[in-house]
Design an enzyme around this catalytic site. Structure first.
Site, PDB file in Angstrom:
ATOM      1  N   SER A 171      62.341  40.260  56.425  1.00 55.56           N
ATOM      2  CA  SER A 171      61.404  40.509  55.274  1.00 55.56           C
ATOM      3  C   SER A 171      60.305  41.197  55.979  1.00 55.56           C
ATOM      4  O   SER A 171      59.599  40.513  56.824  1.00 55.56           O
ATOM      5  CB  SER A 171      61.061  39.428  54.622  1.00 55.56           C
ATOM      6  OG  SER A 171      60.395  39.545  53.179  1.00 55.56           O
ATOM      7  N   GLU A 188      69.676  37.908  52.996  1.00 55.27           N
ATOM      8  CA  GLU A 188      68.325  38.065  53.855  1.00 55.27           C
ATOM      9  C   GLU A 188      68.397  37.820  55.228  1.00 55.27           C
ATOM     10  O   GLU A 188      68.692  36.752  55.399  1.00 55.27           O
ATOM     11  CB  GLU A 188      67.256  37.609  53.128  1.00 55.27           C
ATOM     12  CG  GLU A 188      65.976  37.860  53.692  1.00 55.27           C
ATOM     13  CD  GLU A 188      64.698  36.912  53.266  1.00 55.27           C
ATOM     14  OE1 GLU A 188      63.833  36.780  53.947  1.00 55.27           O
ATOM     15  OE2 GLU A 188      64.981  36.271  52.159  1.00 55.27           O
ATOM     16  N   ARG A 223      70.193  33.305  61.516  1.00 54.60           N
ATOM     17  CA  ARG A 223      71.025  34.074  60.523  1.00 54.60           C
ATOM     18  C   ARG A 223      71.754  35.453  61.189  1.00 54.60           C
ATOM     19  O   ARG A 223      72.815  35.637  60.681  1.00 54.60           O
ATOM     20  CB  ARG A 223      70.047  34.639  59.411  1.00 54.60           C
ATOM     21  CG  ARG A 223      69.637  33.545  58.574  1.00 54.60           C
ATOM     22  CD  ARG A 223      68.725  34.015  57.139  1.00 54.60           C
ATOM     23  NE  ARG A 223      68.384  32.894  56.572  1.00 54.60           N
ATOM     24  CZ  ARG A 223      67.927  32.982  55.156  1.00 54.60           C
ATOM     25  NH1 ARG A 223      68.035  34.266  54.548  1.00 54.60           N
ATOM     26  NH2 ARG A 223      67.613  31.844  54.555  1.00 54.60           N
ATOM     27  N   ARG A 261      60.498  24.616  58.115  1.00 52.91           N
ATOM     28  CA  ARG A 261      60.393  24.981  56.571  1.00 52.91           C
ATOM     29  C   ARG A 261      60.694  23.557  55.869  1.00 52.91           C
ATOM     30  O   ARG A 261      62.013  23.293  56.218  1.00 52.91           O
ATOM     31  CB  ARG A 261      61.369  26.079  55.916  1.00 52.91           C
ATOM     32  CG  ARG A 261      60.882  27.370  56.910  1.00 52.91           C
ATOM     33  CD  ARG A 261      59.565  28.205  56.068  1.00 52.91           C
ATOM     34  NE  ARG A 261      59.343  29.360  56.796  1.00 52.91           N
ATOM     35  CZ  ARG A 261      60.043  30.502  56.736  1.00 52.91           C
ATOM     36  NH1 ARG A 261      60.601  30.594  55.595  1.00 52.91           N
ATOM     37  NH2 ARG A 261      59.641  31.331  57.493  1.00 52.91           N
ATOM     38  N   ARG A 269      69.896  28.154  55.855  1.00 59.69           N
ATOM     39  CA  ARG A 269      68.728  27.662  55.370  1.00 59.69           C
ATOM     40  C   ARG A 269      68.484  26.015  55.889  1.00 59.69           C
ATOM     41  O   ARG A 269      68.959  25.318  55.285  1.00 59.69           O
ATOM     42  CB  ARG A 269      68.927  27.085  53.686  1.00 59.69           C
ATOM     43  CG  ARG A 269      67.503  27.254  53.075  1.00 59.69           C
ATOM     44  CD  ARG A 269      67.686  26.933  51.408  1.00 59.69           C
ATOM     45  NE  ARG A 269      68.344  28.363  50.965  1.00 59.69           N
ATOM     46  CZ  ARG A 269      67.718  29.378  50.763  1.00 59.69           C
ATOM     47  NH1 ARG A 269      66.309  29.420  50.471  1.00 59.69           N
ATOM     48  NH2 ARG A 269      68.157  30.331  50.020  1.00 59.69           N
TER      49      ARG A 269
END
Length: 424
Positions: A352, A349, A390, A262, A277
């Site tokens: 998802s 989070e 995470r 990403r 992140r």
């Protein structure tokens, strides 16, 4: 991609639903205007082509009868030029239509909360009680660096910011986490394990909805129509691109571990430290292909599959329903799972799970033949099961001890070679 008949036949309702996703009515009015022009051009073109075909038959008959057909031949040349002009205009109009159509997000499901952003998300349930610490809990990166199991400094030296080295038992913990996730998905939840390509073409990125709108969010190979995958959702969903499946194999469940790449465009200043992140991280993905009438049942099952991991690892979490303003481009409905992070004293989070209904299937042409022999679009679903980094971060924070060590969650001990505590 949306079924464009909805804009033609039910404009007001469709426009109202898309407005909740930030689409301006002027954009949709523009689409309808171009669509009307397209249909008018099609009618003109088809009428002229029919006329040309009819006259061509008359010319052929005249030639067989040795009659003069020069005037008709000349007239048809003019008609041919008119058709050529109309077809060029039609191609231009279709390009404008397509530009709008491929950038329209999916319609939200009827029960999705309407809102502008994440502040309008709705909590569905909380599971587990956050641990009370005698000491002030440390951030996961501080715990890990003290134990010498993560090295962000050398990751930045070699690759730049938002990259990391896992080291020693840190690397073993990451491996334990994703092996446990995969084993749970495959042996208890019925998923087929896949190893996918990590580079995909532009059509695959279009099929799942990342292209053309979100090119700034990915890493592309210079000079080639190829992209490093932002998630295994892309290669997994496109596995059946352009195919018509037999109904008797449905539903299909896939899972895969892959790196995710990403660019994190627009995230300057957010989560600059730690594993939350990164530009490159591991993720275990779940993807489903379902008949439309069962897809929301499959979504609830998928959320449960992700929850099982958090429950089994003893990590407190909550499930929230995303509002229309916070959902991803391709989703019709999304649940986020958020894990408790003690140092920040907040939920973050970690998964998802989305039902995209037939949105991706239309873009990627993924269909099935139903019991009546009719070919229909499938519904596609995807979810993180889970984001591995995470999960590691959550373990480091929730299982930290006063002496700086980390207790290994019981379910992971067999995957850690019997190690129960991570020490320096």
């Amino acid at each position: 991609m949306l079924d464009m008949k909805l804009l033609r036949n039910d404009f007001e309702n469709t426009a109202a639903r898309l407005k909740t996703r930030g689409v301006k009515e002027e954009t949709l009015q523009e689409f309808v205007a171009w669509d009307e022009k397209r249909r008018a051009l099609l009618v003109q073109s088809e009428e002229l082509k029919k006329h040309r075909n009819d006259v061509s038959s008359e010319i052929a008959l005249a030639r067989r009868n040795k009659e003069n057909a020069d005037e008709k031949i000349l007239a048809m040349k003019e008609v041919g030029e008119e058709i050529k002009t109309l077809d060029a205009d039609l191609a231009e109009v279709e390009e404008k239509l397509n530009y709008i159509a491929v950038r329209l997000p999916n319609l939200p499901a009827a029960d999705v909360p309407v809102g502008l952003d994440e502040s309008d998300n709705v909590e569905k349930r909380k599971v587990g009680t956050p641990k009370t610490f005698d000491q002030e809990p440390k951030a996961h990166w501080e715990v890990a660096e003290n134990l010498d199991i993560l090295d962000f400094e050398r990751g930045a030296k070699v690759s730049g910011s938002r990259f990391v080295y896992y080291k020693g038992l840190g690397a073993r913990l990451e491996r334990a986490v994703y092996n446990y996730m995969l084993d749970l998905h495959v042996y208890e939840q019925g998923y087929t394990e896949m190893i996918t390509p990590y580079i995909v073409n532009d059509q695959a990125m279009f099929g799942t909805g990342q292209f053309p709108k979100f090119k700034e969010d990915v890493f592309q190979l210079a000079g080639q129509p190829l992209t490093l995958i932002p998630t295994a959702e892309v290669p997994l969903t496109n596995y059946y691109a352009g195919e018509i499946l037999n109904q008797d194999i449905l539903p299909v469940y896939f899972t895969a571990l892959s790196p995710s790449f990403r660019s994190e465009a627009g995230s300057a200043g957010r989560d600059t430290r730690g594993l939350i992140r990164l530009h490159q991280f591991n993720k275990v993905e779940m993807v489903k292909f379902s008949e439309p009438e069962h897809s929301y049942e499959e979504l609830e099952k998928m959320v449960g599959n992700a929850e099982d991991i958090l429950k089994n690892l003893g990590l407190p979490y909550r499930v929230i329903t995303l509002s229309t303003g916070d959902m991803g481009f391709s989703a019709a409905k999304t649940y986020d799972l958020e894990v408790w992070m003690p140092q920040q004293a907040m939920y973050r989070e970690i998964s998802s799970c989305s039902n995209c209904e037939d949105f991706q299937a239309r873009r990627a042409m993924i269909r099935y033949r139903n019991a009546d022999g009719k070919v229909q679009y499938l519904h596609t679903l995807n979810g993180s099961g889970l984001a591995v980094g995470r999960t590691v971060a959550a373990i480091l924070e929730n299982y930290q001890n006063p002496d700086g060590t980390i207790t290994v969650p019981e379910k992971l001990v067999p995957y850690m070679g019997g190690v129960t505590t991570i020490t320096k």
